[in-house]
Design a protein around this motif. Structure first.
Motif, PDB file in Angstrom:
ATOM      1  N   ARG A  59       4.288   3.413   1.296  1.00 33.21           N
ATOM      2  CA  ARG A  59       4.725   2.086   0.839  1.00 33.21           C
ATOM      3  C   ARG A  59       6.010   1.603   1.517  1.00 33.21           C
ATOM      4  O   ARG A  59       6.674   0.700   1.026  1.00 33.21           O
ATOM      5  N   SER A 119      -1.780  -5.550  -3.155  1.00 36.53           N
ATOM      6  CA  SER A 119      -0.456  -6.140  -3.366  1.00 36.53           C
ATOM      7  C   SER A 119      -0.483  -7.629  -3.055  1.00 36.53           C
ATOM      8  O   SER A 119      -0.992  -8.055  -2.011  1.00 36.53           O
ATOM      9  N   TRP A 158      -2.510   0.181  -2.312  1.00 35.44           N
ATOM     10  CA  TRP A 158      -1.394  -0.743  -2.544  1.00 35.44           C
ATOM     11  C   TRP A 158      -1.443  -1.917  -1.570  1.00 35.44           C
ATOM     12  O   TRP A 158      -1.255  -3.075  -1.966  1.00 35.44           O
TER      13      TRP A 158
END
Length: 244
Positions: free
Chosen positions: A214, A199, A195
């Motif tokens: 996260r 991202s 992520w």
């Protein structure tokens, strides 16, 4: 899609990070100390991160990538303080000096993700003894090296605002480093590093921050201290002869 280098990606969390990135369509450059069976591996770079010469050679062989995930790590076992042929405590060399040297010498990328650990919560850096020459234990060497790695990530974020740098605790994951006794599988460990690498929401992933599941977390205030950050950078610069 991005191109991503994942260090230490022949097994464990690193292998799952690389596999998940590939499944999402990203171009992945894998790394290990030895080249595996070439079938299905794709781009692969060899480098022993416990050797300054091998790490330099690896950096010279790397293609330009958009993202580097510094996942490779090492945890000592036993009661003897290990020292490499370069005269550096091995945990510090693999976990801190090698990422520093790769960052300094490899083609520049736009994003760096440093795989740290929640072990930093129990670490305490003595900036005059970062390699624990006076008080080495296996647990302290690992925890302190991951705190130094996190401080390095934040130093780079502060020094280079054009470069997004983050650290991440992947969780307690079943790998050979944990003797496969941890409660979570590698998919859980790979989730947040992937992520962070992919991202494109700066508001959600600000540079110079630490993540777990996260979510931004703060586990040790030393990592955010510019004096500690600069001490780690200076020590790595002395050991390698290169300043980032």
């Amino acid at each position: 899609m991005s191109s991503v280098l994942v260090t230490g990606s022949t097994d464990g969390i690193g292998a799952e990070i690389a596999a998940e990135l590939a499944r999402r369509g990203h171009h992945v450059v894998r790394h290990g100390r030895r080249r595996p069976d070439p079938r299905g591996v794709g781009d692969f770079v060899v480098g022993d991160l416990a050797s300054l010469a091998a790490t330099r050679a690896m950096a010279a062989a790397l293609p330009a990538v958009d993202v580097v995930i510094h996942n490779a790590g090492w945890a000592p076992r036993g009661d003897e303080r290990p020292v490499t042929a370069d005269g550096i405590e091995e945990t510090f060399q693999v976990n801190v000096v090698a990422p520093y040297l790769l960052t300094a010498l490899a083609p520049p990328s736009a994003r760096l993700v440093f795989v740290s650990s929640d072990a930093i919560a129990r670490a305490k850096l003595d900036v005059d003894d970062l390699q624990l020459a006076r008080s080495w234990t296996a647990d302290a060497a690992y925890a302190n090296s991951k705190l130094a790695l996190t401080a390095l990530a934040f130093a780079l974020a502060r020094r280079r605002p054009d470069l997004r740098c983050n650290a991440v605790h992947p969780g307690w994951i079943r790998t050979k480093m944990s003797d496969y006794s941890a409660p979570f599988g590698v998919a859980r460990g790979a989730e947040t590093p992937v992520w962070l690498a992919t991202s494109f929401q700066p508001a959600a992933v600000a540079t110079g921050t630490f993540f777990h599941d996260r979510r931004e977390v703060r586990l040790n205030e030393q990592a955010y201290d510019p004096a500690v950050q600069e001490a780690v950078v200076r020590h790595c610069a002395v050991l390698t002869g290169i300043d980032v």
